[in-house]
Design an enzyme around this catalytic site. Structure first.
Site, PDB file in Angstrom:
ATOM      1  N   GLU A 103      46.063  44.010  28.686  1.00 60.20           N
ATOM      2  CA  GLU A 103      45.195  43.141  29.499  1.00 60.20           C
ATOM      3  C   GLU A 103      44.526  42.082  28.629  1.00 60.20           C
ATOM      4  O   GLU A 103      44.291  42.322  27.445  1.00 60.20           O
ATOM      5  CB  GLU A 103      44.090  43.984  30.151  1.00 60.20           C
ATOM      6  CG  GLU A 103      44.227  44.227  31.629  1.00 60.20           C
ATOM      7  CD  GLU A 103      44.156  42.972  32.493  1.00 60.20           C
ATOM      8  OE1 GLU A 103      44.349  41.850  32.002  1.00 60.20           O
ATOM      9  OE2 GLU A 103      43.894  43.124  33.686  1.00 60.20           O
ATOM     10  N   ASP A 104      44.206  40.965  29.213  1.00 61.10           N
ATOM     11  CA  ASP A 104      43.472  39.957  28.459  1.00 61.10           C
ATOM     12  C   ASP A 104      41.986  40.289  28.399  1.00 61.10           C
ATOM     13  O   ASP A 104      41.365  40.165  27.353  1.00 61.10           O
ATOM     14  CB  ASP A 104      43.709  38.544  29.026  1.00 61.10           C
ATOM     15  CG  ASP A 104      43.444  38.455  30.518  1.00 61.10           C
ATOM     16  OD1 ASP A 104      43.293  39.515  31.172  1.00 61.10           O
ATOM     17  OD2 ASP A 104      43.387  37.338  31.043  1.00 61.10           O
ATOM     18  N   ASP A 107      36.296  43.046  32.557  1.00 61.86           N
ATOM     19  CA  ASP A 107      35.024  42.464  32.976  1.00 61.86           C
ATOM     20  C   ASP A 107      34.275  43.526  33.788  1.00 61.86           C
ATOM     21  O   ASP A 107      33.652  44.417  33.202  1.00 61.86           O
ATOM     22  CB  ASP A 107      35.367  41.206  33.802  1.00 61.86           C
ATOM     23  CG  ASP A 107      34.204  40.306  34.076  1.00 61.86           C
ATOM     24  OD1 ASP A 107      33.284  40.743  34.779  1.00 61.86           O
ATOM     25  OD2 ASP A 107      34.188  39.162  33.600  1.00 61.86           O
ATOM     26  N   PHE A 156      31.500  32.866  30.468  1.00 60.48           N
ATOM     27  CA  PHE A 156      32.799  32.583  31.078  1.00 60.48           C
ATOM     28  C   PHE A 156      33.729  31.971  30.039  1.00 60.48           C
ATOM     29  O   PHE A 156      33.409  30.935  29.455  1.00 60.48           O
ATOM     30  CB  PHE A 156      32.637  31.657  32.279  1.00 60.48           C
ATOM     31  CG  PHE A 156      33.902  31.548  33.084  1.00 60.48           C
ATOM     32  CD1 PHE A 156      34.327  32.622  33.862  1.00 60.48           C
ATOM     33  CD2 PHE A 156      34.666  30.403  33.063  1.00 60.48           C
ATOM     34  CE1 PHE A 156      35.501  32.541  34.597  1.00 60.48           C
ATOM     35  CE2 PHE A 156      35.841  30.317  33.797  1.00 60.48           C
ATOM     36  CZ  PHE A 156      36.262  31.390  34.554  1.00 60.48           C
ATOM     37  N   ARG A 169      44.841  27.858  30.596  1.00 63.30           N
ATOM     38  CA  ARG A 169      45.503  29.069  30.098  1.00 63.30           C
ATOM     39  C   ARG A 169      46.212  28.825  28.769  1.00 63.30           C
ATOM     40  O   ARG A 169      46.351  29.730  27.954  1.00 63.30           O
ATOM     41  CB  ARG A 169      46.546  29.569  31.112  1.00 63.30           C
ATOM     42  CG  ARG A 169      45.964  30.202  32.352  1.00 63.30           C
ATOM     43  CD  ARG A 169      47.027  31.019  33.054  1.00 63.30           C
ATOM     44  NE  ARG A 169      46.719  31.295  34.446  1.00 63.30           N
ATOM     45  CZ  ARG A 169      46.030  32.340  34.874  1.00 63.30           C
ATOM     46  NH1 ARG A 169      45.539  33.206  34.014  1.00 63.30           N
ATOM     47  NH2 ARG A 169      45.814  32.523  36.156  1.00 63.30           N
TER      48      ARG A 169
HETATM   49  C1  PRP Z   1      41.401  38.822  35.364  1.00 55.45           C
HETATM   50  C2  PRP Z   1      41.844  39.517  34.113  1.00 55.45           C
HETATM   51  C3  PRP Z   1      41.824  40.958  34.492  1.00 55.45           C
HETATM   52  C4  PRP Z   1      40.693  41.043  35.485  1.00 55.45           C
HETATM   53  C5  PRP Z   1      39.482  41.589  34.800  1.00 55.45           C
HETATM   54  O1  PRP Z   1      42.515  38.683  36.191  1.00 55.45           O
HETATM   55  O2  PRP Z   1      43.120  39.098  33.721  1.00 55.45           O
HETATM   56  O3  PRP Z   1      43.027  41.365  35.105  1.00 55.45           O
HETATM   57  O4  PRP Z   1      40.456  39.701  35.929  1.00 55.45           O
HETATM   58  O5  PRP Z   1      38.371  41.587  35.648  1.00 55.45           O
HETATM   59  P1  PRP Z   1      37.658  42.900  36.202  1.00 55.45           P
HETATM   60  O6  PRP Z   1      37.433  43.798  35.045  1.00 55.45           O
HETATM   61  O7  PRP Z   1      36.353  42.347  36.761  1.00 55.45           O
HETATM   62  O8  PRP Z   1      38.510  43.502  37.270  1.00 55.45           O
HETATM   63  P2  PRP Z   1      42.580  37.641  37.408  1.00 55.45           P
HETATM   64  O9  PRP Z   1      42.395  38.414  38.687  1.00 55.45           O
HETATM   65  O10 PRP Z   1      41.656  36.490  37.140  1.00 55.45           O
HETATM   66  O11 PRP Z   1      44.089  37.178  37.365  1.00 55.45           O
HETATM   67  P3  PRP Z   1      44.860  36.316  36.251  1.00 55.45           P
HETATM   68  O12 PRP Z   1      45.049  37.204  35.041  1.00 55.45           O
HETATM   69  O13 PRP Z   1      46.139  35.981  36.912  1.00 55.45           O
HETATM   70  O14 PRP Z   1      44.021  35.088  35.931  1.00 55.45           O
END
Ligand code: PRP
Length: 180
Positions: A103-104, A107, A156, A169
């Protein structure tokens, strides 16, 4: 002439491309040492983790398989909607495999909390998480992250896969979007 995106004035570099690569090599060494012989299935959570997956996979010395999962809870907003949606499921079965979710960012924890439950139901041999970024202050659901790249404050961030309404990105650094 329009300014290139990388020079947008409201972005402040938080982690440079070099810092990111150094940390990824450390994480890869740790992962290589932790896992027994055998193939490790890296599950990339689209879209944000694509660059992290790509660099982590190449830094690992072991045999890996790659698979991809689309899971979204944000839409175009800056914070989770709380509703998790699987937009693309894995191609392969995970039963009996050592799975590492890539995961990136963690949050609120909503996404990974949901995903861990989902993947555990599929009977992998093991399932752990590697997340490049962690914002512990934001946690709403418990998540155990085995490999954390950087803990960051509640700001952010964009770049290296992370977006603001799909923008930024492809920045090589991770940047804070400053309030104007
Ligand atoms: C982002 C990120 C994680 C998630 C983390 O994905 O890549 O998957 O949010 O947030 P959380 O801990 O509050 O659940 P996003 O839904 O923005 O999709 P993306 O990776 O396609 O931008």
């Amino acid at each position: 002439m329009t300014e290139p995106t990388h020079m947008a004035p409201k972005l402040r570099v938080l982690l440079t491309a070099e810092q990111i690569q150094t940390r990824i090599r450390e994480l890869a060494a740790q992962i290589d040492a932790d896992y027994p012989e055998g193939t490790l299935l890296l599950v990339c959570i689209l879209k944000g983790a694509c660059f992290f997956l790509s660099d982590l996979a190449r830094a690992l010395k072991r045999d890996v398989r790659l698979d991809f999962m689309g899971i979204s809870s944000y839409g175009m907003g800056k914070s989770t909607s709380g509703e998790v949606k699987v937009t693309k499921d894995l191609d392969a079965t995970v039963e009996g495999s050592d799975v590492l979710i890539v995961e990136d960012i963690v949050d609120s924890g909503v996404t990974l909390n949901y995903l861990m439950h989902l993947l555990k139901q599929r009977r992998p041999r093991s399932v752990h998480i590697a997340a490049l970024l962690d914002k512990p202050q934001r946690r709403r659901r418990p998540v155990h992250v085995s490999y954390v790249g950087f803990q960051i404050p509640d700001q952010f961030v964009v770049g290296y896969g992370l977006d603001d309404a799909e923008r930024y990105r492809n920045l090589p650094d991770i940047c804070v979007v400053e309030e104007e």
